[in-house]
Motif scaffolding. Structure first.
Motif, mmCIF file in Angstrom:
data_model
loop_
_atom_site.group_PDB
_atom_site.id
_atom_site.type_symbol
_atom_site.label_atom_id
_atom_site.label_comp_id
_atom_site.label_asym_id
_atom_site.label_seq_id
_atom_site.Cartn_x
_atom_site.Cartn_y
_atom_site.Cartn_z
ATOM 1 N N GLY A 102 97.302 42.762 -15.324
ATOM 2 C CA GLY A 102 96.682 43.876 -16.032
ATOM 3 C C GLY A 102 96.106 43.509 -17.379
ATOM 4 O O GLY A 102 95.784 44.395 -18.179
ATOM 5 N N TYR A 103 95.940 42.213 -17.638
ATOM 6 C CA TYR A 103 95.515 41.788 -18.981
ATOM 7 C C TYR A 103 94.016 41.929 -19.181
ATOM 8 O O TYR A 103 93.209 41.673 -18.288
ATOM 9 N N SER A 104 93.638 42.307 -20.423
ATOM 10 C CA SER A 104 92.251 42.325 -20.860
ATOM 11 C C SER A 104 92.233 42.083 -22.362
ATOM 12 O O SER A 104 93.029 42.678 -23.102
ATOM 13 N N GLY A 105 91.400 41.187 -22.808
ATOM 14 C CA GLY A 105 91.347 40.858 -24.234
ATOM 15 C C GLY A 105 89.921 40.633 -24.719
ATOM 16 O O GLY A 105 88.985 40.506 -23.928
ATOM 17 N N ARG A 106 89.782 40.562 -26.061
ATOM 18 C CA ARG A 106 88.453 40.379 -26.657
ATOM 19 C C ARG A 106 88.565 39.519 -27.903
ATOM 20 O O ARG A 106 89.398 39.760 -28.767
ATOM 21 N N ASN A 107 87.713 38.504 -27.964
ATOM 22 C CA ASN A 107 87.578 37.679 -29.158
ATOM 23 C C ASN A 107 86.284 38.046 -29.879
ATOM 24 O O ASN A 107 85.258 38.286 -29.229
ATOM 25 N N VAL A 108 86.337 38.077 -31.186
ATOM 26 C CA VAL A 108 85.153 38.347 -31.998
ATOM 27 C C VAL A 108 84.723 37.048 -32.666
ATOM 28 O O VAL A 108 85.523 36.413 -33.371
ATOM 29 N N ILE A 109 83.475 36.645 -32.410
ATOM 30 C CA ILE A 109 82.931 35.416 -32.979
ATOM 31 C C ILE A 109 81.939 35.777 -34.065
ATOM 32 O O ILE A 109 80.976 36.529 -33.832
ATOM 33 N N SER A 110 82.166 35.260 -35.251
ATOM 34 C CA SER A 110 81.263 35.493 -36.381
ATOM 35 C C SER A 110 80.356 34.282 -36.563
ATOM 36 O O SER A 110 80.834 33.139 -36.576
ATOM 37 N N LEU A 111 79.063 34.541 -36.686
ATOM 38 C CA LEU A 111 78.074 33.493 -36.892
ATOM 39 C C LEU A 111 77.529 33.642 -38.306
ATOM 40 O O LEU A 111 76.945 34.675 -38.656
ATOM 41 N N PHE A 112 77.735 32.634 -39.127
ATOM 42 C CA PHE A 112 77.269 32.636 -40.513
ATOM 43 C C PHE A 112 75.974 31.839 -40.575
ATOM 44 O O PHE A 112 75.979 30.609 -40.483
ATOM 45 N N CYS A 113 74.879 32.552 -40.698
ATOM 46 C CA CYS A 113 73.560 31.925 -40.681
ATOM 47 C C CYS A 113 73.275 31.263 -42.028
ATOM 48 O O CYS A 113 73.843 31.624 -43.068
ATOM 49 N N GLY A 114 72.349 30.306 -42.009
ATOM 50 C CA GLY A 114 72.023 29.571 -43.226
ATOM 51 C C GLY A 114 71.345 30.414 -44.280
ATOM 52 O O GLY A 114 71.425 30.112 -45.472
ATOM 53 N N ASP A 115 70.674 31.512 -43.879
ATOM 54 C CA ASP A 115 69.961 32.350 -44.837
ATOM 55 C C ASP A 115 70.847 33.443 -45.430
ATOM 56 O O ASP A 115 70.354 34.362 -46.092
ATOM 57 N N GLY A 116 72.149 33.351 -45.173
ATOM 58 C CA GLY A 116 73.071 34.336 -45.720
ATOM 59 C C GLY A 116 73.320 35.526 -44.810
ATOM 60 O O GLY A 116 74.174 36.363 -45.101
ATOM 61 N N LYS A 117 72.608 35.599 -43.704
ATOM 62 C CA LYS A 117 72.794 36.696 -42.753
ATOM 63 C C LYS A 117 73.906 36.340 -41.772
ATOM 64 O O LYS A 117 74.062 35.198 -41.374
ATOM 65 N N ASN A 118 74.707 37.336 -41.389
ATOM 66 C CA ASN A 118 75.805 37.132 -40.451
ATOM 67 C C ASN A 118 75.551 37.880 -39.154
ATOM 68 O O ASN A 118 74.997 38.988 -39.154
ATOM 69 N N GLU A 119 75.950 37.258 -38.049
ATOM 70 C CA GLU A 119 75.857 37.871 -36.725
ATOM 71 C C GLU A 119 77.248 37.901 -36.094
ATOM 72 O O GLU A 119 78.136 37.114 -36.467
ATOM 73 N N THR A 120 77.429 38.796 -35.136
ATOM 74 C CA THR A 120 78.736 38.937 -34.478
ATOM 75 C C THR A 120 78.548 38.961 -32.971
ATOM 76 O O THR A 120 77.659 39.661 -32.458
#
Length: 246
Positions: free
Chosen positions: A43-61
């Motif tokens: 019954g398992y379900s999980g989620r990982n959150v990956i943060s991307l730190f861009c070179g121009d200071g913008k972040n993505e998830t």
């Protein structure tokens, strides 16, 4: 001649006394531990959150959602062609596949769950038939011994499979999977990990089931004619052999 006599002799007779004895009580414990084993894994379900730190200071998830049976190679990190950190990225999936180990583990758990229920039904309603024949105890012992071995194998396989899941969902594996993370101007990091406590518990219950079934094998063995023959062949204390008449 009364034709109903055999039916009455082999009919259901409810008797709760076996639950107070190790033979029946351990079967009840096996039924419960099997539920915890396959339930905590299946019954398992999980989620990982990956943060991307861009070179121009913008972040993505990015979100990596995975669940039983852990076919991670089918879990998308990026769906469809999209632009991330000003770079075009195609569809990307996670790496790894632990489905065979997970399904084997859950399958053995379900088999033991069902067998424990059937055995309890026999113990509580047909114990008079069970003890009056050699087939019942011997069959029960053989199946119990086989399941002890299968619990060892499936628990070990699932422990290795779970470690593979953990390795495939950490920062290093995610960074190696995403091509844009291999550049010098983008940093990728898993900032939120899915809790895998229930999966760790499933491995513990797997080995616990092996120990419980191994203990149960001894009490089932005592019901077989093998044990009774061995016990009866041993001379009792103070028993003297009578010399044969000349």
């Amino acid at each position: 001649m009364d034709l109903n006599l055999p039916i009455m002799m082999t009919g259901f007779r409810l008797n709760l006394l076996p639950l107070k004895e190790p033979l029946g009580f351990i079967k009840l414990v096996e039924w419960l531990t099997a539920i915890f084993a396959f339930g905590s894994c299946g019954g398992y379900s999980g989620r990982n959150v990956i943060s991307l730190f861009c070179g121009d200071g913008k972040n993505e998830t990015l979100n990596a959602q995975f669940h039983y049976p852990f076919r991670l190679s089918q879990v998308p990190l990026i769906e469809g062609n999209t632009t991330i950190c000003n770079r075009s990225v195609s569809t990307t999936h996670m790496m790894g596949d632990s489905a065979s180990a997970a399904e084997f583990f859950v399958g053995i758990g379900i088999v033991c769950f069902l067998y424990s229920m059937v055995a309890l039904l026999v113990y509580l309603g047909y114990m008079h038939v069970y003890k009056d024949s050699d087939f019942g105890p011997i069959f029960d012992f053989v199946i119990t011994a086989v399941l002890v071995f299968l619990w060892l194998v499936c628990s070990s396989a699932w422990a290795k499979g779970l470690q593979n899941v953990k390795d495939a969902t950490d920062t290093e594996a995610i960074g190696a999977t995403l091509a844009l993370c291999q550049g010098g101007n983008v940093t990728c990091q898993v900032t939120e990990f899915a809790s895998m406590r229930t999966l760790n518990v499933s491995v513990v219950f797997g080995y616990l089931n092996m120990l419980v079934w191994a203990g149960n094998a001894w009490f089932v063995y005592k019901e077989t004619r093998w044990h009774s023959q061995k016990f009866s062949s041993q001379p009792g204390p103070g028993r003297q052999q009578v010399p044969a008449p000349i």
